[in-house]
Motif scaffolding. Structure first.
Motif, mmCIF file in Angstrom:
data_model
loop_
_atom_site.group_PDB
_atom_site.id
_atom_site.type_symbol
_atom_site.label_atom_id
_atom_site.label_comp_id
_atom_site.label_asym_id
_atom_site.label_seq_id
_atom_site.Cartn_x
_atom_site.Cartn_y
_atom_site.Cartn_z
ATOM 1 N N PHE A 207 -14.044 4.781 -9.311
ATOM 2 C CA PHE A 207 -12.780 4.642 -8.420
ATOM 3 C C PHE A 207 -11.913 6.036 -8.255
ATOM 4 C CE2 PHE A 207 -8.088 3.856 -8.483
ATOM 5 C CZ PHE A 207 -8.066 3.232 -7.344
ATOM 6 N N TRP A 208 -11.763 6.691 -9.648
ATOM 7 C CA TRP A 208 -11.077 7.975 -9.369
ATOM 8 C C TRP A 208 -11.594 8.955 -8.586
ATOM 9 C CZ3 TRP A 208 -6.469 7.511 -10.509
ATOM 10 C CH2 TRP A 208 -6.072 6.880 -12.093
ATOM 11 N N LEU A 209 -13.004 8.967 -8.385
ATOM 12 C CA LEU A 209 -13.920 10.242 -7.353
ATOM 13 C C LEU A 209 -13.420 9.656 -6.207
ATOM 14 C CD1 LEU A 209 -15.811 12.283 -7.710
ATOM 15 C CD2 LEU A 209 -17.542 10.627 -7.554
ATOM 16 N N PHE A 210 -13.571 8.239 -5.796
ATOM 17 C CA PHE A 210 -12.798 7.748 -4.570
ATOM 18 C C PHE A 210 -11.428 8.418 -4.064
ATOM 19 C CE2 PHE A 210 -10.793 4.690 -1.877
ATOM 20 C CZ PHE A 210 -11.416 4.738 -0.695
ATOM 21 N N THR A 211 -10.563 8.038 -4.941
ATOM 22 C CA THR A 211 -9.227 8.522 -4.616
ATOM 23 C C THR A 211 -9.043 10.068 -4.442
ATOM 24 O OG1 THR A 211 -8.526 8.549 -6.963
ATOM 25 C CG2 THR A 211 -8.297 6.375 -5.928
ATOM 26 N N ASN A 212 -9.854 10.721 -5.497
ATOM 27 C CA ASN A 212 -9.720 12.030 -5.186
ATOM 28 C C ASN A 212 -10.348 12.634 -3.796
ATOM 29 O OD1 ASN A 212 -8.828 12.932 -7.940
ATOM 30 N ND2 ASN A 212 -10.711 12.635 -8.597
ATOM 31 N N HIS A 213 -11.216 11.958 -3.387
ATOM 32 C CA HIS A 213 -11.891 12.502 -2.068
ATOM 33 C C HIS A 213 -10.825 11.821 -0.745
ATOM 34 C CE1 HIS A 213 -15.464 14.315 -2.952
ATOM 35 N NE2 HIS A 213 -16.002 13.543 -3.593
ATOM 36 N N LEU A 214 -10.260 10.876 -1.027
ATOM 37 C CA LEU A 214 -9.343 10.252 -0.180
ATOM 38 C C LEU A 214 -8.154 11.330 -0.193
ATOM 39 C CD1 LEU A 214 -8.330 7.942 1.589
ATOM 40 C CD2 LEU A 214 -7.286 6.849 -0.394
ATOM 41 N N GLY A 215 -7.624 11.703 -1.217
ATOM 42 C CA GLY A 215 -6.509 12.770 -1.350
ATOM 43 C C GLY A 215 -6.687 13.906 -0.530
ATOM 44 N N ALA A 216 -8.072 14.585 -0.800
ATOM 45 C CA ALA A 216 -8.433 15.600 -0.245
ATOM 46 C C ALA A 216 -8.395 15.487 1.403
ATOM 47 C CB ALA A 216 -9.848 15.907 -0.462
ATOM 48 N N TRP A 217 -8.918 14.454 1.845
ATOM 49 C CA TRP A 217 -8.978 14.126 3.522
ATOM 50 C C TRP A 217 -7.548 13.821 4.093
ATOM 51 C CZ3 TRP A 217 -13.173 13.462 7.089
ATOM 52 C CH2 TRP A 217 -14.148 13.934 6.528
ATOM 53 N N ALA A 218 -6.541 13.490 3.062
ATOM 54 C CA ALA A 218 -5.248 12.949 3.655
ATOM 55 C C ALA A 218 -4.374 14.554 3.709
ATOM 56 C CB ALA A 218 -4.370 12.098 2.596
ATOM 57 N N PHE A 219 -4.731 15.285 2.657
ATOM 58 C CA PHE A 219 -4.023 16.541 2.461
ATOM 59 C C PHE A 219 -4.546 17.368 3.734
ATOM 60 C CE2 PHE A 219 -4.547 20.990 0.898
ATOM 61 C CZ PHE A 219 -3.221 21.353 0.537
ATOM 62 N N ALA A 220 -5.897 17.610 3.803
ATOM 63 C CA ALA A 220 -6.483 18.643 4.663
ATOM 64 C C ALA A 220 -6.070 17.943 6.153
ATOM 65 C CB ALA A 220 -7.974 18.310 4.588
ATOM 66 N N ALA B 210 1.966 11.285 4.245
ATOM 67 C CA ALA B 210 0.380 11.497 3.837
ATOM 68 C C ALA B 210 0.145 12.752 3.031
ATOM 69 C CB ALA B 210 -0.158 11.573 5.344
ATOM 70 N N PHE B 211 0.844 13.872 3.510
ATOM 71 C CA PHE B 211 0.650 14.870 2.683
ATOM 72 C C PHE B 211 0.884 14.838 1.071
ATOM 73 C CE2 PHE B 211 2.705 18.792 1.071
ATOM 74 C CZ PHE B 211 1.549 19.733 1.065
ATOM 75 N N ILE B 212 1.969 14.113 0.899
ATOM 76 C CA ILE B 212 2.365 13.936 -0.374
ATOM 77 C C ILE B 212 1.514 12.928 -1.410
ATOM 78 C CG2 ILE B 212 4.224 12.900 -1.829
ATOM 79 C CD1 ILE B 212 6.234 13.523 0.329
ATOM 80 N N ALA B 213 1.130 11.873 -0.501
ATOM 81 C CA ALA B 213 0.091 10.918 -0.871
ATOM 82 C C ALA B 213 -1.220 11.810 -1.424
ATOM 83 C CB ALA B 213 -0.236 9.798 -0.164
ATOM 84 N N GLY B 214 -1.803 12.649 -0.561
ATOM 85 C CA GLY B 214 -2.929 13.475 -0.828
ATOM 86 C C GLY B 214 -3.008 14.057 -1.785
ATOM 87 N N LEU B 215 -1.723 14.819 -2.115
ATOM 88 C CA LEU B 215 -1.460 15.748 -3.458
ATOM 89 C C LEU B 215 -1.607 14.852 -4.727
ATOM 90 C CD1 LEU B 215 1.425 18.131 -2.453
ATOM 91 C CD2 LEU B 215 -1.143 18.519 -2.662
ATOM 92 N N VAL B 216 -0.685 13.664 -4.562
ATOM 93 C CA VAL B 216 -0.771 12.726 -5.668
ATOM 94 C C VAL B 216 -2.187 12.382 -6.168
ATOM 95 C CG1 VAL B 216 -0.037 10.480 -6.653
ATOM 96 C CG2 VAL B 216 1.668 12.128 -5.424
ATOM 97 N N LEU B 217 -3.099 11.903 -5.144
ATOM 98 C CA LEU B 217 -4.386 11.412 -5.234
ATOM 99 C C LEU B 217 -5.315 12.487 -5.706
ATOM 100 C CD1 LEU B 217 -4.766 9.058 -2.206
ATOM 101 C CD2 LEU B 217 -4.524 8.719 -4.505
ATOM 102 N N LEU B 218 -4.880 13.854 -5.637
ATOM 103 C CA LEU B 218 -6.022 14.937 -5.976
ATOM 104 C C LEU B 218 -5.532 15.248 -7.587
ATOM 105 C CD1 LEU B 218 -5.706 17.311 -3.153
ATOM 106 C CD2 LEU B 218 -7.791 16.141 -4.015
ATOM 107 N N LEU B 219 -4.357 14.781 -8.016
ATOM 108 C CA LEU B 219 -3.832 14.979 -9.342
ATOM 109 C C LEU B 219 -5.169 14.724 -10.512
ATOM 110 C CD1 LEU B 219 -0.093 14.269 -9.447
ATOM 111 C CD2 LEU B 219 -1.144 16.452 -9.382
ATOM 112 N N PRO B 220 -5.477 13.567 -10.456
ATOM 113 C CA PRO B 220 -6.625 13.384 -11.412
ATOM 114 C C PRO B 220 -7.914 14.554 -11.690
ATOM 115 C CG PRO B 220 -6.143 11.352 -10.244
ATOM 116 C CD PRO B 220 -5.519 12.494 -9.611
ATOM 117 N N ALA B 221 -8.190 14.820 -10.324
ATOM 118 C CA ALA B 221 -9.114 15.921 -10.083
ATOM 119 C C ALA B 221 -8.528 17.309 -10.936
ATOM 120 C CB ALA B 221 -9.695 16.239 -8.858
ATOM 121 N N LEU B 222 -7.334 17.640 -10.366
ATOM 122 C CA LEU B 222 -6.551 18.909 -10.923
ATOM 123 C C LEU B 222 -6.388 18.846 -12.321
ATOM 124 C CD1 LEU B 222 -5.670 21.330 -9.614
ATOM 125 C CD2 LEU B 222 -3.248 20.282 -9.299
#
Length: 213
Positions: free
Chosen positions: A142-155, A176-188
């Motif tokens: 699940f965390w992998l999916f959310t990280n990629h979703l965050g990357a696409w929202a941010f980009a 969408a930008f803020i959500a993307g950053l938040v979803l990238l936090l687990p990877a970061l």
């Protein structure tokens, strides 16, 4: 830190942060340049050429009409042309606005298409770096999916920012930008070295099997 697209190479926290900033700057620049060219430079160049041709045609028509009305009398074409341009100024201004509006509308879909391409490439490259970071951090499921979703929202937000800014939609899509950053936090913030640990563990298993034989 590495800009490699090899998914087998691990990527640390700092590497992901720097790669994200560099990609963001590069693709924002590409989007801004492409959007300005397709929505301003190209339409205005086309519009100016059409406006000049329209002006010449209308003035020539007015001068020819005035010359016919003179019925062979002395005719000052230069003065007639200047008079025609002055008389046609309001109509020429209106036509110029129509021509410019039509040119912008004609190229608008191509401008958006270039932004879509920018968003897709940015998202794709960022997803590779996110995957490398996830591999290094041991993130799965699940965390992998959310990280990629965050990357696409941010980009996507960054790539479409020039369009959003022009149309006053920055704040509307900021979530969408803020959500993307938040979803990238687990990877970061995930730990580092999991990839190397798993790799060493595999080698260890192989070593044990070798001794059993």
């Amino acid at each position: 830190m590495s800009f490699s697209l090899d998914l087998t190479k691990p990527l640390g926290r700092l590497g992901l942060a720097i790669n994200t900033l560099v990609l963001g700057a590069v693709f924002y620049g590409i989007s801004a340049g492409a959007y300005h060219y397709m929505s301003h430079t190209l339409p205005e160049t086309q519009a100016h050429a059409e406006e000049a041709a329209t002006k010449v045609a209308l003035v020539d028509k007015a001068v020819a009409k005035a010359k016919t009305a003179a019925k062979g009398k002395a005719f000052d074409e230069k003065a007639a042309r200047a008079q025609a341009e002055a008389a046609l100024a309001p109509e020429l201004k209106k036509k110029a606005e129509e021509i410019h509006h039509h040119a912008v509308e004609m190229w608008a879909p191509f401008a958006v298409f270039l932004l879509i391409l920018s968003a897709l490439f940015f998202s794709g490259f960022l997803s590779v770096y996110v995957q490398r970071r996830a591999n290094d951090g041991g993130l799965k499921g699940f965390w992998l999916f959310t990280n990629h979703l965050g990357a696409w929202a941010f980009a996507s937000y960054v790539a479409f920012y020039p369009f959003l800014a022009v149309h006053g939609l920055r704040n509307a899509y900021a979530p969408a930008f803020i959500a993307g950053l938040v979803l990238l936090l687990p990877a970061l913030f995930a730990g580092e070295g999991h990839h190397d640990h798993d790799h060493d563990h595999d080698h260890g298993d192989g070593h044990d099997h070798g001794h059993s034989h």
